[in-house]
Scaffold this motif. Sequence first.
Motif, PDB file in Angstrom:
ATOM      1  N   ALA A  37       0.938  -1.270   0.045  1.00 14.49           N
ATOM      2  CA  ALA A  37       0.003  -0.060   0.062  1.00 14.49           C
ATOM      3  C   ALA A  37       0.832   1.265  -0.187  1.00 14.49           C
ATOM      4  O   ALA A  37       0.472   2.350  -0.534  1.00 14.49           O
ATOM      5  CB  ALA A  37      -0.982  -0.058   1.267  1.00 14.49           C
ATOM      6  N   ALA A  38       1.991   1.118   0.771  1.00 10.46           N
ATOM      7  CA  ALA A  38       2.900   2.406   0.742  1.00 10.46           C
ATOM      8  C   ALA A  38       3.589   2.569  -0.571  1.00 10.46           C
ATOM      9  O   ALA A  38       3.823   3.820  -0.726  1.00 10.46           O
ATOM     10  CB  ALA A  38       4.044   2.074   1.851  1.00 10.46           C
ATOM     11  N   ALA A  39       3.637   1.643  -1.246  1.00  8.88           N
ATOM     12  CA  ALA A  39       4.416   1.523  -2.447  1.00  8.88           C
ATOM     13  C   ALA A  39       3.445   2.649  -3.476  1.00  8.88           C
ATOM     14  O   ALA A  39       4.408   3.476  -4.349  1.00  8.88           O
ATOM     15  CB  ALA A  39       4.564   0.299  -3.100  1.00  8.88           C
ATOM     16  N   VAL A  40       2.276   2.542  -3.407  1.00  6.89           N
ATOM     17  CA  VAL A  40       1.642   3.547  -4.295  1.00  6.89           C
ATOM     18  C   VAL A  40       1.972   4.966  -3.726  1.00  6.89           C
ATOM     19  O   VAL A  40       2.098   5.871  -4.786  1.00  6.89           O
ATOM     20  CB  VAL A  40       0.103   3.246  -4.096  1.00  6.89           C
ATOM     21  CG1 VAL A  40      -0.676   4.302  -5.080  1.00  6.89           C
ATOM     22  CG2 VAL A  40      -0.237   1.859  -4.494  1.00  6.89           C
ATOM     23  N   GLY A  41       1.909   5.418  -2.511  1.00  5.00           N
ATOM     24  CA  GLY A  41       2.320   6.765  -2.222  1.00  5.00           C
ATOM     25  C   GLY A  41       3.738   7.230  -2.796  1.00  5.00           C
ATOM     26  O   GLY A  41       3.935   8.371  -3.091  1.00  5.00           O
ATOM     27  N   VAL A  42       4.565   6.216  -2.445  1.00  2.00           N
ATOM     28  CA  VAL A  42       5.997   6.404  -2.568  1.00  2.00           C
ATOM     29  C   VAL A  42       6.158   6.508  -4.024  1.00  2.00           C
ATOM     30  O   VAL A  42       6.847   7.662  -4.539  1.00  2.00           O
ATOM     31  CB  VAL A  42       6.896   5.473  -2.320  1.00  2.00           C
ATOM     32  CG1 VAL A  42       8.477   5.631  -2.512  1.00  2.00           C
ATOM     33  CG2 VAL A  42       6.832   5.341  -0.441  1.00  2.00           C
ATOM     34  N   ALA A  43       5.376   5.824  -5.109  1.00  2.00           N
ATOM     35  CA  ALA A  43       5.612   6.134  -6.219  1.00  2.00           C
ATOM     36  C   ALA A  43       5.189   7.207  -6.796  1.00  2.00           C
ATOM     37  O   ALA A  43       5.634   8.033  -7.572  1.00  2.00           O
ATOM     38  CB  ALA A  43       4.809   4.886  -7.013  1.00  2.00           C
ATOM     39  N   VAL A  44       3.959   7.894  -6.263  1.00  2.00           N
ATOM     40  CA  VAL A  44       3.526   9.084  -6.689  1.00  2.00           C
ATOM     41  C   VAL A  44       4.428  10.374  -6.136  1.00  2.00           C
ATOM     42  O   VAL A  44       4.675  11.241  -6.990  1.00  2.00           O
ATOM     43  CB  VAL A  44       2.168   9.602  -5.952  1.00  2.00           C
ATOM     44  CG1 VAL A  44       1.811  10.831  -6.045  1.00  2.00           C
ATOM     45  CG2 VAL A  44       1.007   8.422  -6.437  1.00  2.00           C
ATOM     46  N   VAL A  45       5.052  10.315  -5.218  1.00  5.46           N
ATOM     47  CA  VAL A  45       6.100  11.277  -4.474  1.00  5.46           C
ATOM     48  C   VAL A  45       7.365  11.449  -5.666  1.00  5.46           C
ATOM     49  O   VAL A  45       7.739  12.490  -5.958  1.00  5.46           O
ATOM     50  CB  VAL A  45       6.530  10.918  -3.241  1.00  5.46           C
ATOM     51  CG1 VAL A  45       7.565  11.812  -2.633  1.00  5.46           C
ATOM     52  CG2 VAL A  45       5.297  11.132  -2.257  1.00  5.46           C
ATOM     53  N   LEU A  46       7.853  10.297  -5.973  1.00  5.99           N
ATOM     54  CA  LEU A  46       8.922   9.909  -6.953  1.00  5.99           C
ATOM     55  C   LEU A  46       8.544  10.564  -8.333  1.00  5.99           C
ATOM     56  O   LEU A  46       9.314  11.415  -9.123  1.00  5.99           O
ATOM     57  CB  LEU A  46       9.396   8.604  -6.937  1.00  5.99           C
ATOM     58  CG  LEU A  46      10.023   8.032  -5.879  1.00  5.99           C
ATOM     59  CD1 LEU A  46      10.510   6.693  -5.789  1.00  5.99           C
ATOM     60  CD2 LEU A  46      11.264   8.869  -5.301  1.00  5.99           C
ATOM     61  N   ALA A  47       6.974  10.410  -8.701  1.00  2.05           N
ATOM     62  CA  ALA A  47       6.618  10.712 -10.081  1.00  2.05           C
ATOM     63  C   ALA A  47       6.760  12.132 -10.209  1.00  2.05           C
ATOM     64  O   ALA A  47       7.046  12.954 -11.190  1.00  2.05           O
ATOM     65  CB  ALA A  47       5.580  10.009 -10.545  1.00  2.05           C
ATOM     66  N   LEU A  48       6.093  12.762  -8.855  1.00  3.11           N
ATOM     67  CA  LEU A  48       5.968  14.352  -8.828  1.00  3.11           C
ATOM     68  C   LEU A  48       7.445  14.979  -9.088  1.00  3.11           C
ATOM     69  O   LEU A  48       7.612  16.259  -9.532  1.00  3.11           O
ATOM     70  CB  LEU A  48       5.445  14.731  -7.563  1.00  3.11           C
ATOM     71  CG  LEU A  48       3.857  14.317  -7.551  1.00  3.11           C
ATOM     72  CD1 LEU A  48       3.110  14.613  -6.213  1.00  3.11           C
ATOM     73  CD2 LEU A  48       3.032  15.026  -8.813  1.00  3.11           C
ATOM     74  N   ASP A  49       8.424  14.186  -8.626  1.00  2.00           N
ATOM     75  CA  ASP A  49       9.591  14.842  -8.743  1.00  2.00           C
ATOM     76  C   ASP A  49      10.552  14.254  -9.947  1.00  2.00           C
ATOM     77  O   ASP A  49      11.652  14.443 -10.045  1.00  2.00           O
ATOM     78  CB  ASP A  49      10.510  14.281  -7.591  1.00  2.00           C
ATOM     79  CG  ASP A  49      11.609  15.009  -6.936  1.00  2.00           C
ATOM     80  OD1 ASP A  49      11.860  16.252  -7.347  1.00  2.00           O
ATOM     81  OD2 ASP A  49      12.973  14.156  -6.582  1.00  2.00           O
ATOM     82  N   HIS A  50       9.593  13.697 -10.768  1.00  2.00           N
ATOM     83  CA  HIS A  50      10.319  13.194 -12.187  1.00  2.00           C
ATOM     84  C   HIS A  50      11.287  12.109 -11.970  1.00  2.00           C
ATOM     85  O   HIS A  50      12.116  11.893 -12.823  1.00  2.00           O
ATOM     86  CB  HIS A  50      10.756  14.700 -12.930  1.00  2.00           C
ATOM     87  CG  HIS A  50      10.062  15.733 -13.200  1.00  2.00           C
ATOM     88  ND1 HIS A  50       8.793  15.575 -13.706  1.00  2.00           N
ATOM     89  CD2 HIS A  50       9.702  16.830 -12.503  1.00  2.00           C
ATOM     90  CE1 HIS A  50       8.131  16.677 -13.961  1.00  2.00           C
ATOM     91  NE2 HIS A  50       8.754  17.660 -12.901  1.00  2.00           N
ATOM     92  N   ALA A  51      11.057  11.360 -10.991  1.00  2.00           N
ATOM     93  CA  ALA A  51      12.003  10.273 -10.936  1.00  2.00           C
ATOM     94  C   ALA A  51      11.248   8.947 -11.295  1.00  2.00           C
ATOM     95  O   ALA A  51      10.706   8.049 -10.656  1.00  2.00           O
ATOM     96  CB  ALA A  51      12.530   9.963  -9.431  1.00  2.00           C
ATOM     97  N   TRP A  52      11.022   9.065 -12.797  1.00  2.00           N
ATOM     98  CA  TRP A  52       9.949   8.127 -13.289  1.00  2.00           C
ATOM     99  C   TRP A  52      10.435   6.480 -12.978  1.00  2.00           C
ATOM    100  O   TRP A  52       9.600   5.642 -12.887  1.00  2.00           O
ATOM    101  CB  TRP A  52       9.977   8.432 -14.838  1.00  2.00           C
ATOM    102  CG  TRP A  52       9.742   9.713 -14.928  1.00  2.00           C
ATOM    103  CD1 TRP A  52      10.111  10.834 -15.499  1.00  2.00           C
ATOM    104  CD2 TRP A  52       8.252  10.363 -14.987  1.00  2.00           C
ATOM    105  NE1 TRP A  52       9.468  11.959 -15.625  1.00  2.00           N
ATOM    106  CE2 TRP A  52       8.318  11.608 -15.081  1.00  2.00           C
ATOM    107  CE3 TRP A  52       7.116   9.523 -14.043  1.00  2.00           C
ATOM    108  CZ2 TRP A  52       7.093  12.606 -15.031  1.00  2.00           C
ATOM    109  CZ3 TRP A  52       5.960  10.666 -13.875  1.00  2.00           C
ATOM    110  CH2 TRP A  52       6.048  11.899 -14.211  1.00  2.00           C
ATOM    111  N   VAL A  53      12.020   6.643 -13.507  1.00  2.00           N
ATOM    112  CA  VAL A  53      12.520   5.217 -13.465  1.00  2.00           C
ATOM    113  C   VAL A  53      12.231   4.414 -11.791  1.00  2.00           C
ATOM    114  O   VAL A  53      11.767   3.382 -11.705  1.00  2.00           O
ATOM    115  CB  VAL A  53      13.917   4.995 -13.903  1.00  2.00           C
ATOM    116  CG1 VAL A  53      14.358   3.377 -13.594  1.00  2.00           C
ATOM    117  CG2 VAL A  53      13.897   5.199 -15.114  1.00  2.00           C
ATOM    118  N   ARG A  54      12.652   5.295 -10.928  1.00  3.82           N
ATOM    119  CA  ARG A  54      12.695   4.807  -9.795  1.00  3.82           C
ATOM    120  C   ARG A  54      11.146   4.793  -9.178  1.00  3.82           C
ATOM    121  O   ARG A  54      10.864   3.716  -8.322  1.00  3.82           O
ATOM    122  CB  ARG A  54      13.086   5.860  -8.593  1.00  3.82           C
ATOM    123  CG  ARG A  54      14.823   5.663  -8.871  1.00  3.82           C
ATOM    124  CD  ARG A  54      15.578   6.534  -7.727  1.00  3.82           C
ATOM    125  NE  ARG A  54      15.366   8.097  -8.101  1.00  3.82           N
ATOM    126  CZ  ARG A  54      16.044   8.719  -9.071  1.00  3.82           C
ATOM    127  NH1 ARG A  54      16.827   7.972  -9.523  1.00  3.82           N
ATOM    128  NH2 ARG A  54      16.035   9.956  -9.244  1.00  3.82           N
TER     129      ARG A  54
END
Length: 286
Positions: free
Chosen positions: A170-187
């Motif tokens: 469940a936490a992976a979704v939130g972490v992925a959103v934060v990284l995507a907003l920071d343009h860290a698409w691969v991570r």
Amino acid sequence: MTDWLIFVGFLMIASAAWRLDVRAARAAVEARLEAFKADERRDAGVEPDAVRQLDPMTLSRLDGKSSPKLRAVARLVAEGALHRSSADAVSPERWRAGGPLPKGLDEYERELLEASGGEHGCYLYDLPDGPHLQAGVVTWMLDEGYVREPGQPLPDVRRRRGWWSTAAAAAAVGVAVVLALDHAWVRAGLVLVFGLVSLGVASGSGAVHAPTLPVVTGKGELALRLAREHYAELDPRARNASKAYDPATVPMAVALFGWPVVKHIDKRILDDLRKLDYYTDTPGAF
């Protein structure tokens, strides 16, 4: 830099969650096994007369700590029919048959005396092994409920969901959103992949292989305990060191109380039963 810290931190948390769930699943299975054995012991019942009818070979099957050879050698030494070749020699040392033939020997005990009856005797570890428990006796013990077939799995092992891995997924979704907003698409993509892996771990963490049940049942454990109580006078802990065993009782004593009885008879028996492997590290040694 922050997105890297978030990424690495999530991976560490997710991997820790996987280990916690697997450990919890194993602990649950072990607790289930202990509960099963406790229930079986509580429901077990054995008649005292049935315990008195069990012979040393059958009781040793329940205890698993003595062999026919150990019981037979101990009895022959107690009878004075088997003697160490040299009392002060370093083990292993040969033993020789000597003295009058005791009464009431079985076929295997006679075989041991014949094998050690030569001029130089025989090493105890070279003596022939004793007979196995007869198939009919094993079947009878199974029918009576003293033992069960080897390899039976623990029943009613239920799969459990890994809640730590579920939380990580469940936490992976939130972490992925934060990284995507920071343009860290691969991570962000890698985090989602780890989230899917966490879901798989969560659903499969309870898929721990069911442990096998012990061969001796709760009824068998009770029969062994009652036999030890019935033959309490054979326990070496309750005997004076100078009080010798009646040779006829030695097989039963060894079957119930194991190597302390043998040490009470002659402590060198156990040393001489162990075969030493010598290694020579010298030029020309093979």
